[in-house]
Each structure stands twice: as C-alpha cells, then as structure tokens.
Design a protein around this motif. Sequence first.
Motif, PDB file in Angstrom:
ATOM      1  N   ALA A  32       4.936  15.783   7.606  1.00  0.00           N
ATOM      2  CA  ALA A  32       4.259  14.531   7.955  1.00  0.00           C
ATOM      3  C   ALA A  32       5.221  13.348   7.881  1.00  0.00           C
ATOM      4  N   GLY A  33       6.117  13.338   6.896  1.00  0.00           N
ATOM      5  CA  GLY A  33       7.057  12.228   6.753  1.00  0.00           C
ATOM      6  C   GLY A  33       7.922  12.041   7.989  1.00  0.00           C
ATOM      7  N   GLY A  72       7.258   2.636   9.854  1.00  0.00           N
ATOM      8  CA  GLY A  72       8.325   2.344   8.904  1.00  0.00           C
ATOM      9  C   GLY A  72       8.045   3.041   7.587  1.00  0.00           C
ATOM     10  N   THR A  73       9.091   3.346   6.863  1.00  0.00           N
ATOM     11  CA  THR A  73       8.952   4.033   5.580  1.00  0.00           C
ATOM     12  C   THR A  73       7.967   3.344   4.632  1.00  0.00           C
ATOM     13  N   THR A  94       3.076   5.753   2.572  1.00  0.00           N
ATOM     14  CA  THR A  94       2.055   5.950   1.533  1.00  0.00           C
ATOM     15  C   THR A  94       0.691   5.436   1.974  1.00  0.00           C
ATOM     16  N   PRO A  95       0.590   4.224   2.573  1.00  0.00           N
ATOM     17  CA  PRO A  95      -0.737   3.809   3.058  1.00  0.00           C
ATOM     18  C   PRO A  95      -1.320   4.757   4.108  1.00  0.00           C
ATOM     19  N   VAL A  96      -0.499   5.309   4.992  1.00  0.00           N
ATOM     20  CA  VAL A  96      -1.000   6.274   5.983  1.00  0.00           C
ATOM     21  C   VAL A  96      -1.497   7.526   5.265  1.00  0.00           C
ATOM     22  N   VAL A 116       2.707  -5.036   2.018  1.00  0.00           N
ATOM     23  CA  VAL A 116       3.612  -4.087   2.650  1.00  0.00           C
ATOM     24  C   VAL A 116       4.758  -4.894   3.244  1.00  0.00           C
ATOM     25  N   PRO A 117       6.014  -4.601   2.867  1.00  0.00           N
ATOM     26  CA  PRO A 117       7.139  -5.369   3.390  1.00  0.00           C
ATOM     27  C   PRO A 117       7.199  -5.317   4.917  1.00  0.00           C
ATOM     28  N   GLY A 118       7.415  -6.436   5.532  1.00  0.00           N
ATOM     29  CA  GLY A 118       7.547  -6.498   6.984  1.00  0.00           C
ATOM     30  C   GLY A 118       6.240  -6.628   7.747  1.00  0.00           C
TER      31      GLY A 118
END
Length: 171
Positions: A109-110, A119-120, A124-126, A163-165
Amino acid sequence: MPTTAPGIHRGLAGVVVDTTGISTVIQETNSLTYRGYPVQDLAAQRSFEEVAYLLWHGDSRVPIMQAALDALVARSADPRTARLAALHAALREAMLERKGIHPNLDYPAGLAYHLMGFGTPVFTPVFVMSRITGWTAHITEQLAHNSLIRPLACYDGPGQRPVPGLSPSTA
C-alpha cells in the motif's frame, strides 16, 4: 537394564530464545501478536484454517494489494517506477528469506500511495480512513454486547496536528 527418566527443568533456564517474524511479545501491554494480529482476536474471531494460512502465507489481503500495485507499476511509463518496484520486491523477498517475515497489507500500500501521488505525510491519514469503518463496527458491536472485544487502549500521544503542506481547506 535400568533407564533414567528425563529430568524436569523448571523455569526458563537453558531455553533458547530468538527473534521471529511470526509472533511478538509486547511487554508494555502484556500481549502477544501472531503475524501482527493480537492472539486474543484470532482465538475469538478466526478459524483454525485462517490462522494456519497466516503461518504459511502471511496476510491474505497482501496478494490483492500487491496485484493492484503491480497494475499501477505496469501503467507507468516512468523508468524510475520500474526501478523502485524492483527494489521494493527485492526488499520484500530479502525479509522473507532472511527473517521469515511476510509483508503486511501496508507494505504494498505504501508504494501504491506514492505512485498515486500521495505525499508521505498523508500515508497515515489514508491508512486511518481505510480502517475507520471497521473500527466503528467494532465499537458498535462492543456497545451492543456491553463487552470489550479488543483490549482497552488509551492514546496518550500528541493532540491533532496539521498535515505538512496541506491547508485546512484541502485536507
């Protein structure tokens, strides 16, 4: 001719212990996992055949996710994608060969998330979004039966973070 009975050894003196990809003892919670699943859940909710499958093959969802990842890789014209997928496969095989550890669902999945443009920081939220329905079903079932199905856990980490970005309007 007299024979001597084997001696009884108390405690763990002389017992050889090694690492394994099959189970993990989590001292902090006094629990045991089998292929990443709490043994209490497996004993209560899974058949012998399902648990045996985990022993021999790992997580049964992985081949489905791996096929989806393979389809994403096949559709890409970027040669970097093929190199990344080859490295990903080599790491998966090395872990299985050297440690006996099958990948869990999140391993393919990653890379799939990455190839879809996530984005990385949103991996985790996904992951959480994909499981929230199941978690909600467990809570509903626990409330309906007035009993806990899973061991009680209390989150003591940091509070909600941005979340950054991503701006709140696009998150």
